[in-house]
Design an enzyme around this catalytic site. Sequence first.
Site, mmCIF file in Angstrom:
data_model
loop_
_atom_site.group_PDB
_atom_site.id
_atom_site.type_symbol
_atom_site.label_atom_id
_atom_site.label_comp_id
_atom_site.label_asym_id
_atom_site.label_seq_id
_atom_site.Cartn_x
_atom_site.Cartn_y
_atom_site.Cartn_z
ATOM 1 N N TYR A 50 1.108 -0.397 -0.234
ATOM 2 C CA TYR A 50 0.047 -0.632 -0.295
ATOM 3 C C TYR A 50 0.835 1.257 0.119
ATOM 4 C CZ TYR A 50 -3.546 3.129 1.812
ATOM 5 O OH TYR A 50 -4.318 4.576 1.500
ATOM 6 N N LYS A 96 0.645 3.609 -3.056
ATOM 7 C CA LYS A 96 0.573 5.074 -2.830
ATOM 8 C C LYS A 96 1.773 6.199 -3.269
ATOM 9 C CE LYS A 96 -2.862 5.956 -1.718
ATOM 10 N NZ LYS A 96 -4.462 5.469 -2.460
#
Length: 284
Positions: A193, A197
């Site tokens: 994650y 990002k």
Amino acid sequence: HCLVQRNKNGNFMWEGMARSLLRCILIVWSAISISADDPDSCTWPEKAITTNTNTMSALVLGGTGAVGHHIVQQLLSSDQWSKVITVGRREVPLPTGQLGTSKLQQITINMDNLTTEAADAFKGVDAVFCALGTTRSDAGSAEIFKKVDHDYVAAAAAAAKTAGVPYFGLVSAQGANAAIPANDWKLFHGLLYSKTKGLAENAVTSQGFARAAIFRPGMLDRGDKARGIEKIFMPIMGSIRVSDVAKVMIADAEAFKAGKASGTAVFEMKALQQAAAAAGRSPQ
């Protein structure tokens, strides 16, 4: 309450909890490691909140999400924005009595074909607000998660640059880091994650917009839509209302239009909370 679940064979499954805890640990580590001297961490520009700009037009991606939904509603309610375009796989639902719906244009596309199907929508737009994002569980796989959180963001940034859009604002996340080691294993999704990002941020900043603003909120306060793990950790870690994230993103675009902001900026959680307070909302 028991913090583990049994699968259909009766075995304990710690996987989901471990992923959530890893994500929270990454957020805490990020908050501790960011100092005031960090060149990649920006404070909110003085007097960024302005009400004296000419009317502007905006395009919003991810308008059905927690932050994106508030971006759309606030843009429609503001007399600073004369046109609001949403682009996505479905239309953004609006509450009864929403102001400014006459200036809204909703465009539904196949997001895999964003650069071709939505190319004309970006033309003449003053600002793009990108709040695209999903969860591993909603996506169903690491590949689809990366497609939504990175590939679609990169495609949107490319389309905006091609169309000559000067401003691009991206909702990212605290702890975003393109250089962090990660793999597709579900147990370590927190690492994937953060890496995804970070890569999405790079895809935006590499385009060379006149203003590229990256917003890295930590724990989001979604109100009555808060997820289970968020309800547990919000009182401990602090949070920011999704409506406030939307508010400061719009304020930054207005500051750019007024000549008070330019270049690339990365706003960490503390700066977002300070900006929320400056906009008349007390930080969490």
